[in-house]
Design a protein around this motif. Structure first.
Motif, mmCIF file in Angstrom:
data_model
loop_
_atom_site.group_PDB
_atom_site.id
_atom_site.type_symbol
_atom_site.label_atom_id
_atom_site.label_comp_id
_atom_site.label_asym_id
_atom_site.label_seq_id
_atom_site.Cartn_x
_atom_site.Cartn_y
_atom_site.Cartn_z
ATOM 1 N N GLU A 188 39.570 70.534 38.700
ATOM 2 C CA GLU A 188 38.543 71.022 37.933
ATOM 3 C C GLU A 188 37.341 69.930 37.986
ATOM 4 O OE1 GLU A 188 39.137 67.705 33.967
ATOM 5 O OE2 GLU A 188 40.189 68.271 34.757
ATOM 6 N N VAL A 189 36.361 70.921 37.521
ATOM 7 C CA VAL A 189 34.985 70.620 38.506
ATOM 8 C C VAL A 189 34.310 69.501 37.195
ATOM 9 C CG1 VAL A 189 32.672 71.419 38.317
ATOM 10 C CG2 VAL A 189 34.296 73.331 38.961
ATOM 11 N N VAL A 190 33.824 68.059 38.065
ATOM 12 C CA VAL A 190 33.575 67.559 36.548
ATOM 13 C C VAL A 190 31.490 67.769 36.439
ATOM 14 C CG1 VAL A 190 33.567 65.030 36.856
ATOM 15 C CG2 VAL A 190 35.017 65.819 37.691
ATOM 16 N N GLY A 191 31.401 67.831 37.888
ATOM 17 C CA GLY A 191 29.726 68.227 37.880
ATOM 18 C C GLY A 191 29.226 68.531 38.733
ATOM 19 N N VAL A 192 27.814 69.336 38.619
ATOM 20 C CA VAL A 192 27.343 70.315 40.071
ATOM 21 C C VAL A 192 25.826 69.701 39.569
ATOM 22 C CG1 VAL A 192 27.686 72.340 40.020
ATOM 23 C CG2 VAL A 192 29.072 72.523 39.159
ATOM 24 N N TYR A 193 25.620 69.419 40.964
ATOM 25 C CA TYR A 193 24.097 68.820 41.009
ATOM 26 C C TYR A 193 23.289 70.203 41.732
ATOM 27 C CZ TYR A 193 27.044 64.819 39.868
ATOM 28 O OH TYR A 193 28.177 64.401 39.231
ATOM 29 N N ARG A 194 22.351 70.368 42.161
ATOM 30 C CA ARG A 194 21.429 71.048 42.559
ATOM 31 C C ARG A 194 20.504 70.241 43.112
ATOM 32 N NH1 ARG A 194 17.835 74.684 41.727
ATOM 33 N NH2 ARG A 194 17.561 76.496 42.091
ATOM 34 N N GLY A 195 20.023 71.037 44.639
ATOM 35 C CA GLY A 195 19.185 70.211 45.160
ATOM 36 C C GLY A 195 18.504 71.729 45.604
ATOM 37 N N GLU A 196 17.341 71.425 46.922
ATOM 38 C CA GLU A 196 16.944 72.942 46.644
ATOM 39 C C GLU A 196 18.066 73.420 48.678
ATOM 40 O OE1 GLU A 196 14.208 73.788 47.057
ATOM 41 O OE2 GLU A 196 13.504 72.892 44.842
ATOM 42 N N SER A 197 18.231 74.326 48.369
ATOM 43 C CA SER A 197 19.170 75.006 48.939
ATOM 44 C C SER A 197 20.264 74.438 48.849
ATOM 45 C CB SER A 197 19.064 74.867 50.368
ATOM 46 O OG SER A 197 17.304 76.158 50.153
ATOM 47 N N LEU A 198 20.915 73.488 48.135
ATOM 48 C CA LEU A 198 21.878 73.008 48.007
ATOM 49 C C LEU A 198 22.610 72.541 46.379
ATOM 50 C CD1 LEU A 198 22.946 70.780 50.381
ATOM 51 C CD2 LEU A 198 21.776 68.475 49.347
ATOM 52 N N LEU A 199 23.875 73.074 46.888
ATOM 53 C CA LEU A 199 24.737 72.312 46.076
ATOM 54 C C LEU A 199 25.468 71.393 46.481
ATOM 55 C CD1 LEU A 199 25.806 76.321 43.761
ATOM 56 C CD2 LEU A 199 23.650 73.934 43.295
ATOM 57 N N VAL A 200 26.310 70.241 45.131
ATOM 58 C CA VAL A 200 27.589 69.511 45.388
ATOM 59 C C VAL A 200 27.924 69.853 44.405
ATOM 60 C CG1 VAL A 200 27.783 67.406 45.611
ATOM 61 C CG2 VAL A 200 25.378 68.074 46.538
ATOM 62 N N VAL A 201 29.584 70.083 44.352
ATOM 63 C CA VAL A 201 30.575 69.979 43.241
ATOM 64 C C VAL A 201 30.955 69.334 43.648
ATOM 65 C CG1 VAL A 201 32.339 71.783 42.547
ATOM 66 C CG2 VAL A 201 30.413 72.833 44.253
ATOM 67 N N ASN A 202 31.242 68.598 42.185
ATOM 68 C CA ASN A 202 32.575 67.617 42.178
ATOM 69 C C ASN A 202 33.365 67.597 41.534
ATOM 70 O OD1 ASN A 202 31.875 64.384 40.008
ATOM 71 N ND2 ASN A 202 32.553 64.155 42.275
ATOM 72 N N TYR A 203 34.477 67.031 42.319
ATOM 73 C CA TYR A 203 35.748 67.863 41.871
ATOM 74 C C TYR A 203 36.526 66.921 41.477
ATOM 75 C CZ TYR A 203 37.604 69.345 45.456
ATOM 76 O OH TYR A 203 37.632 70.341 47.149
ATOM 77 N N ARG A 204 37.856 67.095 39.885
ATOM 78 C CA ARG A 204 39.175 66.343 40.712
ATOM 79 C C ARG A 204 40.890 67.335 41.196
ATOM 80 N NH1 ARG A 204 39.751 61.815 38.418
ATOM 81 N NH2 ARG A 204 37.917 61.390 36.957
#
Length: 117
Positions: free
Chosen positions: A74-90
């Motif tokens: 279950e995706v909790v949050g998605v964070y975007r950077g330059e050429s970067l994604l962080v998918v925070n999930y449970r």
């Protein structure tokens, strides 16, 4: 370098994982991807936690899915950077995980599974 749309990527990513469709997940990765994970180190000790190449990543994820038939994210949050994604999930056990993905063009060149200790 541009980063894919975070919401669209996360939606496709979580759907593929929840369908247990390794090929759909792998479609987002370069052939020479490098992926690190403490789970890889545990399941495939010979990797020392570093999986190199799409074929090896396929083997790791297929192995993990066989051992975790109830896998669900279950995706909790998605964070975007330059050429970067962080998918925070449970995950299915309620644990929080971050997947840190570095892009080269539209595909992931490097990924890191990170877990709350």
């Amino acid at each position: 370098m541009p980063t894919p749309d975070a919401a669209t990527f996360a939606e496709q990513w979580v759907r593929a994982w929840n369908d247990h469709d390794v090929e759909a997940v792998l479609a987002h990765f370069h052939d020479d991807v490098v992926f690190t994970s403490p789970v890889a180190a545990r399941l495939l000790p010979e990797t020392a936690g570093v999986v190199r190449g799409k074929d090896a990543l396929r083997h790791y994820w297929a192995t993990a899915l066989r051992m975790l038939p109830d896998l669900h994210f279950e995706v909790v949050g998605v964070y975007r950077g330059e050429s970067l994604l962080v998918v925070n999930y449970r995950n299915e056990r309620g644990g929080l995980v971050n997947e840190v993905l570095t892009f080269d063009g539209a595909l992931v060149r490097e990924g890191h599974g990170t877990y709350l200790e």
